[in-house]
Motif scaffolding. Structure first.
Motif, mmCIF file in Angstrom:
data_model
loop_
_atom_site.group_PDB
_atom_site.id
_atom_site.type_symbol
_atom_site.label_atom_id
_atom_site.label_comp_id
_atom_site.label_asym_id
_atom_site.label_seq_id
_atom_site.Cartn_x
_atom_site.Cartn_y
_atom_site.Cartn_z
ATOM 1 N N ARG A 74 -28.091 -12.938 -60.240
ATOM 2 C CA ARG A 74 -27.503 -13.280 -58.947
ATOM 3 C C ARG A 74 -27.249 -14.777 -58.847
ATOM 4 O O ARG A 74 -26.169 -15.209 -58.472
ATOM 5 C CB ARG A 74 -28.432 -12.873 -57.800
ATOM 6 C CG ARG A 74 -28.451 -11.423 -57.523
ATOM 7 C CD ARG A 74 -29.478 -11.099 -56.442
ATOM 8 N NE ARG A 74 -29.270 -9.727 -56.055
ATOM 9 C CZ ARG A 74 -28.390 -9.347 -55.139
ATOM 10 N NH1 ARG A 74 -27.690 -10.234 -54.495
ATOM 11 N NH2 ARG A 74 -28.214 -8.068 -54.874
ATOM 12 N N TYR A 75 -28.266 -15.545 -59.170
ATOM 13 C CA TYR A 75 -28.150 -16.998 -59.079
ATOM 14 C C TYR A 75 -27.029 -17.506 -59.983
ATOM 15 O O TYR A 75 -26.186 -18.302 -59.558
ATOM 16 C CB TYR A 75 -29.481 -17.655 -59.454
ATOM 17 C CG TYR A 75 -29.427 -19.149 -59.415
ATOM 18 C CD1 TYR A 75 -29.650 -19.836 -58.233
ATOM 19 C CD2 TYR A 75 -29.112 -19.886 -60.555
ATOM 20 C CE1 TYR A 75 -29.577 -21.215 -58.185
ATOM 21 C CE2 TYR A 75 -29.039 -21.267 -60.513
ATOM 22 C CZ TYR A 75 -29.266 -21.922 -59.331
ATOM 23 O OH TYR A 75 -29.185 -23.283 -59.276
ATOM 24 N N ALA A 76 -27.014 -17.059 -61.226
ATOM 25 C CA ALA A 76 -26.022 -17.551 -62.191
ATOM 26 C C ALA A 76 -24.601 -17.215 -61.758
ATOM 27 O O ALA A 76 -23.705 -18.065 -61.841
ATOM 28 C CB ALA A 76 -26.300 -16.959 -63.576
ATOM 29 N N LEU A 77 -24.381 -15.989 -61.300
ATOM 30 C CA LEU A 77 -23.029 -15.599 -60.890
ATOM 31 C C LEU A 77 -22.583 -16.340 -59.633
ATOM 32 O O LEU A 77 -21.429 -16.774 -59.539
ATOM 33 C CB LEU A 77 -22.944 -14.087 -60.696
ATOM 34 C CG LEU A 77 -23.017 -13.268 -61.979
ATOM 35 C CD1 LEU A 77 -23.076 -11.777 -61.665
ATOM 36 C CD2 LEU A 77 -21.845 -13.577 -62.895
ATOM 37 N N VAL A 78 -23.479 -16.504 -58.684
ATOM 38 C CA VAL A 78 -23.124 -17.233 -57.466
ATOM 39 C C VAL A 78 -22.838 -18.693 -57.806
ATOM 40 O O VAL A 78 -21.857 -19.276 -57.322
ATOM 41 C CB VAL A 78 -24.229 -17.102 -56.398
ATOM 42 C CG1 VAL A 78 -23.984 -18.049 -55.235
ATOM 43 C CG2 VAL A 78 -24.320 -15.666 -55.899
ATOM 44 N N TRP A 114 -16.434 -11.290 -65.956
ATOM 45 C CA TRP A 114 -17.683 -10.812 -66.545
ATOM 46 C C TRP A 114 -18.277 -11.829 -67.513
ATOM 47 O O TRP A 114 -18.481 -11.558 -68.701
ATOM 48 C CB TRP A 114 -17.509 -9.454 -67.218
ATOM 49 C CG TRP A 114 -17.065 -8.415 -66.257
ATOM 50 C CD1 TRP A 114 -17.846 -7.721 -65.383
ATOM 51 C CD2 TRP A 114 -15.730 -7.961 -66.020
ATOM 52 N NE1 TRP A 114 -17.075 -6.871 -64.628
ATOM 53 C CE2 TRP A 114 -15.765 -6.992 -65.004
ATOM 54 C CE3 TRP A 114 -14.499 -8.293 -66.572
ATOM 55 C CZ2 TRP A 114 -14.638 -6.362 -64.535
ATOM 56 C CZ3 TRP A 114 -13.365 -7.657 -66.100
ATOM 57 C CH2 TRP A 114 -13.450 -6.705 -65.097
ATOM 58 N N PRO A 115 -18.587 -13.025 -67.020
ATOM 59 C CA PRO A 115 -19.107 -14.076 -67.910
ATOM 60 C C PRO A 115 -20.459 -13.691 -68.497
ATOM 61 O O PRO A 115 -21.250 -12.980 -67.865
ATOM 62 C CB PRO A 115 -19.250 -15.283 -66.975
ATOM 63 C CG PRO A 115 -19.456 -14.687 -65.627
ATOM 64 C CD PRO A 115 -18.610 -13.436 -65.609
ATOM 65 N N ASP A 116 -20.713 -14.149 -69.702
ATOM 66 C CA ASP A 116 -22.008 -13.877 -70.323
ATOM 67 C C ASP A 116 -22.877 -15.124 -70.406
ATOM 68 O O ASP A 116 -24.024 -15.062 -70.840
ATOM 69 C CB ASP A 116 -21.845 -13.242 -71.699
ATOM 70 C CG ASP A 116 -21.061 -14.110 -72.669
ATOM 71 O OD1 ASP A 116 -20.595 -15.187 -72.286
ATOM 72 O OD2 ASP A 116 -20.918 -13.690 -73.828
ATOM 73 N N ASN A 148 -26.701 -20.782 -70.715
ATOM 74 C CA ASN A 148 -27.735 -19.756 -70.829
ATOM 75 C C ASN A 148 -27.133 -18.378 -70.606
ATOM 76 O O ASN A 148 -26.187 -18.221 -69.832
ATOM 77 C CB ASN A 148 -28.841 -19.998 -69.798
ATOM 78 C CG ASN A 148 -29.480 -21.351 -69.971
ATOM 79 O OD1 ASN A 148 -29.918 -21.697 -71.057
ATOM 80 N ND2 ASN A 148 -29.511 -22.137 -68.905
ATOM 81 N N ALA A 149 -27.709 -17.379 -71.261
ATOM 82 C CA ALA A 149 -27.225 -16.004 -71.112
ATOM 83 C C ALA A 149 -27.436 -15.511 -69.684
ATOM 84 O O ALA A 149 -28.473 -15.773 -69.075
ATOM 85 C CB ALA A 149 -27.949 -15.086 -72.079
#
Length: 78
Positions: A17-21, A61-63, A69-70
């Motif tokens: 959640r944090y990474a996508l936001v 859809w980033p990885d 970081n993944a």
């Protein structure tokens, strides 16, 4: 997200959640990488699973997160 949804989030769900936001804030809303972490920290708790899915799709859809970081996948895999 309801209180029940929040209580069942795994640590990997929270990282996702944090990474996508954070990516959304930088890539779409043009926040600086320095400003995005504080905003992402606050917003990650308010984003529904449905909205998070839309953000994921919008970003392609980033990885990897902003820092390389993944980003865990929805199924919990790295």
């Amino acid at each position: 997200m309801t209180a029940i949804e929040a209580s069942v989030l795994t640590p990997l769900d929270q990282v996702r959640r944090y990474a996508l936001v954070e990516l959304f804030l930088v890539r779409v809303l043009d926040l600086t990488p320095a400003d995005a972490p504080a905003e992402a920290g606050a917003l990650q708790h308010a984003v529904s699973a449905r909205l998070l899915g839309r953000i994921d799709a919008l970003l392609g859809w980033p990885d990897r997160d902003l820092w390389g970081n993944a980003i865990p996948r929805p199924d919990g895999s790295p």
